[in-house]
Scaffold this active site. Structure first.
Site, PDB file in Angstrom:
ATOM      1  N   GLY A  82      39.039  -3.425  18.523  1.00  0.00           N
ATOM      2  CA  GLY A  82      39.445  -2.335  19.295  1.00  0.00           C
ATOM      3  C   GLY A  82      40.644  -2.558  20.033  1.00  0.00           C
ATOM      4  N   CYS A  83      41.206  -4.015  19.772  1.00  0.00           N
ATOM      5  CA  CYS A  83      42.423  -4.548  20.209  1.00  0.00           C
ATOM      6  C   CYS A  83      43.551  -4.050  19.340  1.00  0.00           C
ATOM      7  CB  CYS A  83      42.215  -6.028  20.442  1.00  0.00           C
ATOM      8  SG  CYS A  83      42.631  -6.382  22.080  1.00  0.00           S
ATOM      9  N   VAL A  84      44.495  -3.427  19.939  1.00  0.00           N
ATOM     10  CA  VAL A  84      45.552  -2.974  19.141  1.00  0.00           C
ATOM     11  C   VAL A  84      46.859  -4.096  19.174  1.00  0.00           C
ATOM     12  CG1 VAL A  84      47.106  -1.415  18.277  1.00  0.00           C
ATOM     13  CG2 VAL A  84      44.853  -0.782  19.311  1.00  0.00           C
TER      14      VAL A  84
END
Lengths: 136, 102, 111
Positions: C109-111
Site C-alpha cells: 500500500g506504499c506508493v
C-alpha cells in the site's frame, strides 16, 4: 473519513497458492483497512483452505502468507466468517483451522477469537447486510 | 435492500453458480454473464436448479454474451429474462449491493 | 549501483534500494543501507528496525505506520510509539525508510 462507516465484506472462495486471488484479497483488506470502515471477511467453498493450520510452503517455494491473517486483528478486522457447510463438504473441521485472534482494548487487551463459524443460511444474511461486497 | 449476484463462470467448469444459488435471499436478482450464460440453457444440467430459484429471485442473462455463444432468448430456461448492458447497469443501480461469484 | 557490498557480501537491491533477498540481511548491511539513506543508526533506530523485523517474522508483512505506532506504544511506551518521534528518526517515513534498512520488502500500500 468522519462520515458514516460502511460495512465491507470480502468474500473469499479460492484455496491459497494455486491462484493469486487469496493473496490479492488479503492485500486489498490490509490497504483498505486504512479507510477505517467496518470490515469483515467471509470464507466460502475452497476459501476455507486459506485458514488451514500448519501451512508449510517451504518445499513449494512460495511465501507463506497464512501468518498474515493473524495480523488482521491489529488492523481492526475482527470478524472472519467461516461457512460450516464448506468445511463439511471438504472433510474439514474447525479444529483444522489456525487460531486467529484479536486483542480487545475494551477488555484489558484480552485475546478473543476472530473466527466465527456460521451456516449457509446465516452467511446469506451476512451478505445481505453489507454495503459493499468484494469478491475474490 | 436486495442484492444483485453476478456469475461469470460456466457451471460446468466451476461451482460459482451453485454457490451463488445457495446464498441468494428472496427478492435478489441473479445475472449470468460471460461464460455464466451457458448455465441458463434449457435442458442443461443446471436448468432445474435455476428454475427452482426463479420466482423467489429474478434470473437474468446478458444478451450480448448469449449472442456471442450462439444462444437466443428462446434457448433459455423458462422465466430467465435477457438484459442488455443498459439493463445490467439498471439492475446494479436498483439493488443495494452487487456480489460477484467468480 | 544495483547492489550493496559489505564485508564481501554482495546483496542486490531494486531501483528504490529495497533488498531483493531478505535473507541476505545482516546488521552491517543495515548500517550500509542506512548510510545510503543519510541515517546514522542509533539505539532508537535499531529498536524500530528490530521491531519491524520481528513483526515481519511473525506476520509476513511490514505494518502500516498507524499499526507501527500502536504496537510500538504497546511495547515501548508512548514516547517511542509516537508518529513524530518515528518521523524524526526516519524522515522519509518510518515504514518506508525503516523497512528498507530492515531488509524488508516495500510495505503493502506504499506508493
Amino acid at each position: 473519513m468522519s462520515e458514516t462507516k460502511k460495512k465491507f465484506l470480502y468474500v473469499n472462495r479460492k484455496a491459497p497458492y494455486g491462484t493469486i486471488y487469496a493473496l490479492e484479497s488479503l492485500e486489498v483488506v490490509l490497504i483498505g483497512a486504512a479507510f477505517e470502515q467496518h470490515v469483515s471477511l467471509a470464507f466460502i467453498d475452497d476459501g476455507v483452505y486459506q485458514l488451514m493450520d500448519g501451512q508449510d510452503t517451504a518445499a513449494a517455494g512460495m511465501k507463506n502468507f497464512s501468518k498474515t491473517y493473524k495480523a488482521l486483528g491489529d488492523y481492526e478486522v475482527r470478524k472472519l466468517y467461516v461457512e460450516r457447510e464448506s468445511l463439511d463438504e471438504r472433510g474439514l473441521k474447525v479444529e483444522n483451522l489456525m487460531p486467529v485472534t484479536y486483542e480487545d482494548e475494551d477488555d484489558d487487551y484480552a485475546e478473543k477469537p476472530s473466527l466465527i463459524v456460521v451456516d449457509r443460511a446465516e452467511m446469506s444474511k451476512i451478505i445481505a447486510a453489507q454495503d459493499v461486497v468484494l469478491s475474490f | 435492500m436486495s442484492t444483485l449476484h453476478t456469475v461469470n463462470k460456466s457451471p460446468f467448469e466451476r461451482s460459482s453458480l451453485k454457490s451463488c444459488l445457495d446464498h441468494v435471499s428472496a427478492g435478489d436478482a441473479v445475472l449470468l454473464i460471460e461464460d455464466g450464460v451457458v448455465g441458463a440453457r434449457k435442458g442443461s444440467q443446471f436448468a432445474g436448479a435455476l428454475a427452482a430459484k426463479n420466482g423467489a429471485c429474478a434470473i437474468y442473462a446478458l444478451g450480448p454474451d448469449l449472442a456471442a455463444r450462439g444462444m437466443k432468448a428462446s434457448d433459455l430456461v423458462d422465466g430467465v429474462k435477457v438484459v442488455d448492458y443498459a439493463g445490467f447497469v439498471d439492475l446494479a443501480a436498483e439493488k443495494s449491493r452487487v456480489c460477484a461469484w467468480l | 549501483m544495483s547492489s550493496y557490498e559489505v564485508n564481501g557480501l554482495v546483496a542486490e537491491h531494486d531501483e528504490e534500494g529495497y533488498l531483493k533477498d531478505i535473507h541476505q540481511w545482516n546488521p552491517e548491511l543495515a548500517g550500509l543501507i542506512a548510510q545510503s539513506e543519510n541515517i546514522n543508526m542509533t539505539p532508537d533506530h535499531w529498536e524500530v528496525v528490530n521491531f519491524l523485523r520481528d513483526y515481519y517474522e511473525e506476520y509476513q508483512i511490514a505494518p502500516a505506520v498507524r499499526i507501527l505506532v500502536k504496537e510500538m506504544t504497546k511495547k515501548f511506551g508512548k514516547e517511542k510509539g509516537d508518529q513524530k518521534a518515528l518521523y524524526a528518526l526516519f524522515p522519509y517515513g518510518p515504514a518506508k525508510q525503516a523497512c528498507k534498512i530492515a531488509g524488508l520488502p516495500k510495505p503493502t500500500g506504499c506508493v
